[in-house]
Design an enzyme around this catalytic site. Structure first.
Site, PDB file in Angstrom:
ATOM      1  N   HIS A  88       0.866  -1.187   0.000  1.00 38.79           N
ATOM      2  CA  HIS A  88       0.000   0.000   0.000  1.00 38.79           C
ATOM      3  C   HIS A  88       0.903   1.238   0.000  1.00 38.79           C
ATOM      4  O   HIS A  88       1.512   1.559   1.017  1.00 38.79           O
ATOM      5  CB  HIS A  88      -0.921   0.003   1.222  1.00 38.79           C
ATOM      6  CG  HIS A  88      -1.891  -1.136   1.230  1.00 38.79           C
ATOM      7  ND1 HIS A  88      -3.077  -1.097   0.536  1.00 38.79           N
ATOM      8  CD2 HIS A  88      -1.834  -2.357   1.831  1.00 38.79           C
ATOM      9  CE1 HIS A  88      -3.723  -2.247   0.722  1.00 38.79           C
ATOM     10  NE2 HIS A  88      -2.983  -3.028   1.490  1.00 38.79           N
TER      11      HIS A  88
ATOM     12  N   ASP B  85       2.068  -6.817   2.684  1.00 40.89           N
ATOM     13  CA  ASP B  85       0.879  -6.031   3.044  1.00 40.89           C
ATOM     14  C   ASP B  85       1.305  -4.762   3.782  1.00 40.89           C
ATOM     15  O   ASP B  85       0.686  -4.355   4.771  1.00 40.89           O
ATOM     16  CB  ASP B  85      -0.115  -6.847   3.871  1.00 40.89           C
ATOM     17  CG  ASP B  85      -1.499  -6.199   3.928  1.00 40.89           C
ATOM     18  OD1 ASP B  85      -1.723  -5.186   3.221  1.00 40.89           O
ATOM     19  OD2 ASP B  85      -2.355  -6.691   4.689  1.00 40.89           O
TER      20      ASP B  85
END
Length: 432
Positions: free
Chosen positions: A62, A305
């Site tokens: 992200h 992640d």
């Protein structure tokens, strides 16, 4: 510039190389990998005592830009990638605007061209604005450069919408990546369901909220002869479902994160927002299942992640803290410690999990030191111990439960496309 890496222990699973070699880099490509290479025109990197491998590929990052630059930017996130030995990262689509159209992809691609320090691929959104109701234009997204499609950050919970997504993914030959969560089962939960959540008085998230959706994805993929990749697997039951599906010939792949196979829900006893993530840290039994699944091939890849959040979003009451932690800079040492030093797997297997396998899943020409391949190389001192301090962090955010921890396995050099961008652990990039 031409570089010659000398005396490295080279690990390249794609070519079954695991031993002392020299590597010649020329014109941004791997020119040769041989027992002994001499080239007076090349800059020498003496890698004696170090281990060289294809640069790591993160399927799940992200980067927050565009739209959430207070958490992370493409520039700072890719600095963190360099520091962690990642030469390619795949940015997830939960930006603002979401990566659901060619115009929005173009916004990110422009920033990537101007500021990225590593290769950045973009995940398109499965549904418009990631709302889970109406499919994005898959053909348009693929043509615009999306490497795969996901609504990560949330799942596509409507069965009919996901079935339509699978049908269109087969038609367009593009991979779907599932954030497998049934919000009806996880609603309001903040940590794993179990004795510890009961003791702490925190609202639980059941294993079923993940594995029931994993089950659905696999049933749909099987029925439509489609491919599916399961993101951030965290439960024993999910591992069992995926293993069974693979034996049945379902085209399913899966990833796990270092925090999910390193920590258990016991870490939440600190009430630190830096132990709050989605999926949550699970039980010891789940952690053991993940490790075995990584060993036996049920889980194909390690992904970070990496999910940066600002201080005011994490240093609050546990119930109010945002989900997610940063992970690019700690992924390798954590995986090395838990998986390799423990004797569970060898280094060649770890390189496969962090480089070759994610490349294969995404159809990228990465993860190999084959002559002619892009010179994306990570060189590690496997014996060096270091402290992951706040001062060390290259990400814009510091939301990690591993801050202050002693780690082993230090990234000394990172080459991206033949450019030396990390040297002796020091970044060689200019400010954006």
């Amino acid at each position: 510039m031409k570089y010659l890496i000398k005396n490295a222990h080279v690990i390249d699973p794609a070519n079954k190389i695991d031993g002392l070699k020299d590597i010649l880099i020329e014109n941004g490509k791997i020119a040769a990998v041989e027992n002994k290479i001499e080239d007076n025109a090349a800059k020498i990197i003496d890698a004696k005592g170090l281990t060289a491998m294809p640069g790591f590929v993160d399927m799940h990052t992200h980067l927050r830009e565009p739209g959430q630059e207070g958490k992370e930017t493409i520039f700072t996130g890719t600095k963190a990638a360099l520091k962690g030995g990642f030469t390619t990262v795949c940015m997830m689509p939960n930006t603002n605007p979401a990566m659901d159209s060619k115009n929005n992809l173009a916004i990110a691609q422009d920033i990537i061209r101007k500021t990225a320090n590593v290769n950045v691929e973009i995940m398109g959104a499965i549904t418009k604005n990631r709302a889970g109701k109406e499919l994005s234009n898959f053909a348009e997204l693929k043509q615009a450069g999306a490497i795969a499609l996901s609504d990560d950050g949330s799942g596509v919970e409507d069965d009919a919408v996901m079935q339509a997504a699978f049908k269109e993914s087969v038609k367009q030959d593009i991979l779907l990546i599932s954030h497998s969560e049934d919000s009806k089962l996880s609603a309001g939960g903040v940590m794993n369901e179990g004795l510890i959540s009961t003791k702490l008085g925190l609202k639980p998230i059941s294993n079923a909220s993940e594995y029931e959706m994993v089950k659905r994805e696999i049933q749909l993929a099987k029925g439509l002869d489609a491919k599916i990749h399961i993101a951030h697997v965290s439960t024993k039951e999910s591992c069992e479902i995926i293993a069974k599906a693979k034996k049945q010939g379902v085209m399913v792949t899966a990833e796990a994160t270092p925090h999910h196979f390193t920590l258990t829900d016991k870490a939440c006893e600190s009430f630190s927002g830096n132990t709050k993530m989605n999926p949550p840290l699970r039980s010891e039994a789940d952690v053991e299942a993940l490790k075995q699944a990584l060993k036996d091939g049920t889980i194909d890849a390690i992904a970070t992640d990496h999910a940066p959040h600002a201080v005011h979003e994490k240093e609050v009451e546990f119930d109010l803290a945002y989900f997610g932690i940063i992970g690019l800079e700690t992924a390798f040492p954590l995986a090395y410690d838990v998986l390799v030093k423990s004797g569970l797997i060898d280094m060649a297997k770890l390189v496969g999990l962090m480089s070759l396998n994610p490349s294969k899943i995404l159809g990228l020409k990465k993860g190999t030191l084959t002559p002619g391949a892009d010179a994306d190389i990570t060189i590690v001192d496997l014996n060096k111990q270091w402290v992951y301090s706040k001062e060390e962090v290259q990400s814009l955010s510091c939301n990690s439960p591993f801050i202050g921890k002693n780690l082993q396995g230090y990234i000394e050099y990172t080459f991206v496309g033949g450019e030396l961008k990390l040297e002796n652990g020091t970044l060689k990039v200019k400010d954006a």
